[in-house]
Each structure stands twice: as structure tokens, then as C-alpha cells.
Design an enzyme around this catalytic site. Structure first.
Site, PDB file in Angstrom:
ATOM      1  N   THR A  43       0.858  -1.175   0.000  1.00 44.68           N
ATOM      2  CA  THR A  43       0.000   0.000   0.000  1.00 44.68           C
ATOM      3  C   THR A  43       0.890   1.220   0.000  1.00 44.68           C
ATOM      4  O   THR A  43       1.931   1.222   0.675  1.00 44.68           O
ATOM      5  CB  THR A  43      -0.922   0.037   1.234  1.00 44.68           C
ATOM      6  OG1 THR A  43      -1.405   1.378   1.440  1.00 44.68           O
ATOM      7  CG2 THR A  43      -0.220  -0.405   2.488  1.00 44.68           C
ATOM      8  N   CYS A  62      -1.336   4.997  -5.683  1.00 44.72           N
ATOM      9  CA  CYS A  62      -2.235   4.177  -4.876  1.00 44.72           C
ATOM     10  C   CYS A  62      -2.302   2.837  -5.585  1.00 44.72           C
ATOM     11  O   CYS A  62      -2.413   2.790  -6.815  1.00 44.72           O
ATOM     12  CB  CYS A  62      -3.611   4.817  -4.764  1.00 44.72           C
ATOM     13  SG  CYS A  62      -4.797   3.768  -3.882  1.00 44.72           S
ATOM     14  N   THR A  63      -2.239   1.770  -4.835  1.00 47.17           N
ATOM     15  CA  THR A  63      -2.090   0.455  -5.456  1.00 47.17           C
ATOM     16  C   THR A  63      -3.344  -0.040  -6.164  1.00 47.17           C
ATOM     17  O   THR A  63      -3.320  -1.102  -6.780  1.00 47.17           O
ATOM     18  CB  THR A  63      -1.641  -0.588  -4.407  1.00 47.17           C
ATOM     19  OG1 THR A  63      -2.517  -0.545  -3.274  1.00 47.17           O
ATOM     20  CG2 THR A  63      -0.213  -0.311  -3.959  1.00 47.17           C
TER      21      THR A  63
END
Length: 228
Positions: free
Chosen positions: A83, A195-196
């Protein structure tokens, strides 16, 4: 190859992508039927998200540091946190480890600099876009980092209310494309998907700027570290 310890679940959607990329990259580099020795601790994201909203980063750091220590005790020789946002607490995690921790911003900076970019746009949660922990790590490498000057609330909401739940909407894709276009007009040469989950919406086929996907870059960096 050392065992990779992955702290995931934030969200599980992106952690599933990590698992796939780590194993594909291991197979590519080692050949045959090789896959990655991998320990995954997938947290319940709801309590972590609550701590984010409360700004209780100290407690969140304690929780994730305990998980990292547990992964090391189980035999992990490399630790990764799947994350971007929770790298806010990376110092609390690394302080408890004796094995290497691969910070998600580092392979991102490496890739940008290798491709000759020095001014980049950064998309992510409002914490990643507004707090200094991520931007300053990139700036320390000589990069100029731009964040959206409008629509931050909407961009953040799409992550938590849609992507983390596996919901992909064309209207949201358009909003992200427009945000990237505005970053380009302000001088960004490339954009970081910080952001993953954003890679569920954006890739090189629809972005106005070259895309640097932190999920993909971080997962491959974990494999490289485990093989080093």
C-alpha cells in the site's frame, strides 16, 4: 531466493495483483516452474481505514510493525508493505526489523530517473497527495512532484468507495484522465499511480502521460531484492 513477507489487505484487490506480479516476475527471472517463496499477512482493512480517518498513525504503525516482525520471525528475508498510503508509518516498521524493507517510493523514483523524467504528477489517496512523507522521499532523489490542485476529494473517494470494493466505473476513469491532463498542462512529464488500486482504472493506453504503476514496480523490486 529469500522469502518475501508481504503486508497486504489494504486493499485485498491490490494485494491479489501483487501476488500475481511477484510470481510472474519470479518465473520470468528463474524460468521453469519457479514461483516465489511468499508469506502474506492480509489485514482486515476496515480498522486500518478507521485509524487513517482518525489520524491515529501511531496505532496503525504499531499494528503493522507487529505484523512485519511476525513475518520476519516466520522466515521472511525481505519485507514489503502493499500500500502506498500506509508508508506513512514505514519508519515505525523498519525500526523493528533486522531484514530489508523495500519502500514503495524507491523503485518508483528509480524507474522515473532511468527514463529521464524529472517532473512528475502524483495521484493517490488524499493522505498520499497532501502529506509530505511520499513527496519528500521522491524530492530527495531530485524529482519535482506535482499533485492535483482540484478534485482531490473526488479522486480519494473513488479509491475508497469504488476501487477498494472492486468497482470500476467509466465516469471515474474519465475523472482520473482529466486530472492527469491537468497535471500535464502544469508541466508533469509522467504520472505516478501512487495508490495500489489506481491501475484498475488507468494505464498507458488511456493516460495522457506515461504511467508509472507503483504496484507493478514495487512487486518487481521485492523480487529483485529477494534474489539479490
Amino acid at each position: 531466493m529469500r522469502t518475501i513477507g508481504l503486508i497486504g489487505g489494504m486493499s485485498w484487490e491490490s494485494t491479489a495483483h501483487y501476488y500475481a506480479v511477484i510470481n510472474r516476475e519470479t518465473a520470468r527471472l528463474r524460468g521453469g516452474l519457479h514461483s516465489a517463496p511468499l508469506l502474506v499477512h492480509s489485514v482486515d482493512f476496515a480498522p486500518i481505514e478507521q485509524l487513517q480517518r482518525e489520524g491515529n498513525w501511531e496505532k496503525a504503525g504499531e499494528i503493522l510493525a507487529d505484523i512485519a516482525v511476525s513475518l520476519e520471525a516466520q522466515g521472511a528475508g525481505i519485507i514489503g508493505l502493499a500500500t502506498n498510503t500506509m508508508h506513512i508509518v514505514a519508519p515505525a516498521i523498519t525500526a523493528q526489523l533486522t531484514v530489508p524493507f523495500v519502500h514503495i517510493a524507491d523503485p518508483t523514483a528509480d524507474a522515473l530517473l532511468a527514463d529521464g523524467y524529472d517532473t512528475v504528477g502524483l495521484l493517490g489517496t488524499r493522505f498520499t497527495m497532501e502529506m509530505p512523507f511520499y513527496r519528500e522521499r521522491l524530492e530527495a532523489r531530485g524529482l519535482t512532484v506535482l499533485t492535483p490542485d482540484v478534485d482531490r476529494t473526488n479522486l480519494n473517494g473513488i479509491i475508497y468507495e469504488e476501487l477498494c470494493l472492486g468497482i470500476v466505473r467509466e465516469e471515474s476513469r474519465t475523472l482520473y484522465v482529466n486530472a492527469i491532463d491537468r497535471l500535464a498542462h502544469r508541466g508533469a512529464q509522467a504520472v505516478i499511480l501512487g495508490c495500489t488500486e489506481i491501475d484498475m482504472l488507468i494505464d498507458d493506453s488511456n493516460s495522457p502521460l506515461p504511467v508509472f504503476d507503483t504496484t507493478d514496480l514495487h512487486a518487481k523490486a521485492l523480487v529483485a531484492a529477494a534474489l539479490a
